[in-house]
Enzyme design. Sequence first.
Site, PDB file in Angstrom:
ATOM      1  N   GLN A 250       0.816  -1.210   0.000  1.00  0.00           N
ATOM      2  CA  GLN A 250       0.000   0.000   0.000  1.00  0.00           C
ATOM      3  C   GLN A 250       0.853   1.265   0.000  1.00  0.00           C
ATOM      4  O   GLN A 250       0.455   2.291  -0.551  1.00  0.00           O
ATOM      5  CB  GLN A 250      -0.933  -0.001   1.214  1.00  0.00           C
ATOM      6  CG  GLN A 250      -1.978  -1.099   1.153  1.00  0.00           C
ATOM      7  CD  GLN A 250      -2.854  -0.999  -0.085  1.00  0.00           C
ATOM      8  OE1 GLN A 250      -3.567  -0.023  -0.272  1.00  0.00           O
ATOM      9  NE2 GLN A 250      -2.807  -2.004  -0.934  1.00  0.00           N
ATOM     10  N   HIS A 253       1.463   3.414  -3.116  1.00  0.00           N
ATOM     11  CA  HIS A 253       0.430   4.299  -3.668  1.00  0.00           C
ATOM     12  C   HIS A 253       0.935   5.728  -3.828  1.00  0.00           C
ATOM     13  O   HIS A 253       0.642   6.390  -4.821  1.00  0.00           O
ATOM     14  CB  HIS A 253      -0.798   4.311  -2.759  1.00  0.00           C
ATOM     15  CG  HIS A 253      -1.881   3.376  -3.194  1.00  0.00           C
ATOM     16  ND1 HIS A 253      -2.707   3.636  -4.251  1.00  0.00           N
ATOM     17  CD2 HIS A 253      -2.272   2.185  -2.703  1.00  0.00           C
ATOM     18  CE1 HIS A 253      -3.566   2.646  -4.399  1.00  0.00           C
ATOM     19  NE2 HIS A 253      -3.328   1.745  -3.469  1.00  0.00           N
ATOM     20  N   GLU A 318      -8.193   3.039   7.015  1.00  0.00           N
ATOM     21  CA  GLU A 318      -8.978   2.682   5.831  1.00  0.00           C
ATOM     22  C   GLU A 318      -8.962   1.161   5.605  1.00  0.00           C
ATOM     23  O   GLU A 318      -9.998   0.516   5.491  1.00  0.00           O
ATOM     24  CB  GLU A 318      -8.400   3.403   4.613  1.00  0.00           C
ATOM     25  CG  GLU A 318      -9.073   3.023   3.304  1.00  0.00           C
ATOM     26  CD  GLU A 318      -8.342   3.571   2.098  1.00  0.00           C
ATOM     27  OE1 GLU A 318      -8.954   3.603   1.018  1.00  0.00           O
ATOM     28  OE2 GLU A 318      -7.157   3.952   2.221  1.00  0.00           O
ATOM     29  N   HIS A 319      -7.777   0.582   5.504  1.00  0.00           N
ATOM     30  CA  HIS A 319      -7.617  -0.866   5.320  1.00  0.00           C
ATOM     31  C   HIS A 319      -7.014  -1.466   6.580  1.00  0.00           C
ATOM     32  O   HIS A 319      -6.048  -0.930   7.115  1.00  0.00           O
ATOM     33  CB  HIS A 319      -6.667  -1.182   4.160  1.00  0.00           C
ATOM     34  CG  HIS A 319      -7.040  -0.566   2.859  1.00  0.00           C
ATOM     35  ND1 HIS A 319      -6.392   0.535   2.343  1.00  0.00           N
ATOM     36  CD2 HIS A 319      -8.002  -0.898   1.966  1.00  0.00           C
ATOM     37  CE1 HIS A 319      -6.924   0.847   1.163  1.00  0.00           C
ATOM     38  NE2 HIS A 319      -7.918  -0.002   0.917  1.00  0.00           N
ATOM     39  N   ASP A 352      -8.640  -4.200  -3.399  1.00  0.00           N
ATOM     40  CA  ASP A 352      -8.415  -3.083  -4.313  1.00  0.00           C
ATOM     41  C   ASP A 352      -8.765  -3.438  -5.749  1.00  0.00           C
ATOM     42  O   ASP A 352      -9.241  -2.592  -6.505  1.00  0.00           O
ATOM     43  CB  ASP A 352      -6.946  -2.652  -4.267  1.00  0.00           C
ATOM     44  CG  ASP A 352      -6.640  -1.707  -3.123  1.00  0.00           C
ATOM     45  OD1 ASP A 352      -7.586  -1.243  -2.464  1.00  0.00           O
ATOM     46  OD2 ASP A 352      -5.455  -1.428  -2.891  1.00  0.00           O
ATOM     47  N   HIS A 412     -48.542  25.778  13.513  1.00  0.00           N
ATOM     48  CA  HIS A 412     -48.374  24.326  13.413  1.00  0.00           C
ATOM     49  C   HIS A 412     -49.576  23.629  14.058  1.00  0.00           C
ATOM     50  O   HIS A 412     -50.158  22.687  13.495  1.00  0.00           O
ATOM     51  CB  HIS A 412     -47.103  23.871  14.142  1.00  0.00           C
ATOM     52  CG  HIS A 412     -45.839  24.009  13.355  1.00  0.00           C
ATOM     53  ND1 HIS A 412     -45.317  25.218  12.999  1.00  0.00           N
ATOM     54  CD2 HIS A 412     -44.980  23.073  12.871  1.00  0.00           C
ATOM     55  CE1 HIS A 412     -44.196  25.042  12.327  1.00  0.00           C
ATOM     56  NE2 HIS A 412     -43.957  23.733  12.233  1.00  0.00           N
TER      57      HIS A 412
END
Length: 435
Positions: A250, A253, A318-319, A352, A412
């Site tokens: 990862q 990236h 995230e992961h 992914d 109302h």
Amino acid sequence: MENWLKRGRDAAEVAAADTKVRAAVEAILADIATRGDTAVRELSVTFDKWDRENYRLTESEIENCLSQLSKRDIEDITFAQTQVRNFAQKQRESIRDIEVETLPGVVLGHKNIPIGSAGCYVPGGKYPLLASAHMSVITAKVAGVPRVVTCAPPYQGRPAPAIVAAQHLAGADEIYCLGGVQAIGAMALGTQSIAPVDMLCGPGNAYVAEAKRQIFGRVGIDLFAGPTETLVIADDSVDGELCATDLLGQAEHGPETPAVLLTTSEKLARETIWEIERLLEILPTAPIARQAWETHGAVCVVESDEEMVQVADRIASEHVQVMTRDPDYFLANMRNYGALFLGPRTNVAYGDKAIGTNHTLPTNKAARYTGGLWVGKFLKNCTYQRVLTDEASALIGSYCSRLCALEGFVAHGEQANIRVRRYGHRNVPYGGKVD
């Protein structure tokens, strides 16, 4: 007790970087709002060295991109898209319209209505990340969105054939070769040549994520999906090479990618650090991965699985790759994560690229309050009510009248009172309340 053998960049540095990004994005979006296509074109030339009269790809350009891929390439893309579509369809089937009679004569219900249009951002500046097209376009189409627009930046000076093929095969209605904040601004705000969308989705770098944050409210967004994050949770049932591979898998990236190891074994922690250095000597993407690891990599040793859950929920990554003797313990007890990958046989790359779950996931601790992109993000849950009998209207009206009086909302209350008078055959004066 936590023992951090390595930490990433501190919070003050992150905040300073965020401030610079925020100011730059605000100026770009204001320019697009004012000058439309002219601003978009100038920004594309400046940031991507990419100049066109119209950034929408023609049918012939799309066919040309498809022709550049091999039969195996198309088959592989189709396989991945089939997995994503199958899971998305199962998700859609789980979302039901309902109608129920809650009291005699009182009917309540909801409908799940697809949004009218979605703008899908597909990152591709450093790598042609075609998988993001599957995740956004297919999911929107399964939800029933009638107009799906895609934007992806040029790759090496031209539309990336694999990304274009993925967008087309996924069912995109309009495909633009346009990247960065200018793509987000064009889709959200609209220009002379691009009609605005109702919702933005898809991951991107820090600038793309910030653009989505600033534009939220003008349009909807899926979630804050910025630079990718990964957390590996492991014990001594696995080895350092496996952990190092999953962290660097990862980290490549981009230089802003956090990669964190959380373990109960100091031996594994030190072995993983050593293996990372070894792999960085041979990894072709090492220049990017090393920068990410040195700036954002972290290693933490704790005493128990329970403590790993506590630290992991605080990180809210995230992961989360779980490689322990009992990965189901983490499935049962963790609360804050984008997606879990349970056991050594699976990994983040599967999610992914090909396994079928959506890879557009929350970052920057957003996993504390949202999950990832799914069919439900493209649906509006809209309620409706029916009152079928005079008795039911008078009953609800009597409660409503008294509650309005508690709040001081006379008009109302009169909405309720007039119906009690008409349908309940009660004498209720204007502005009065029902006993």
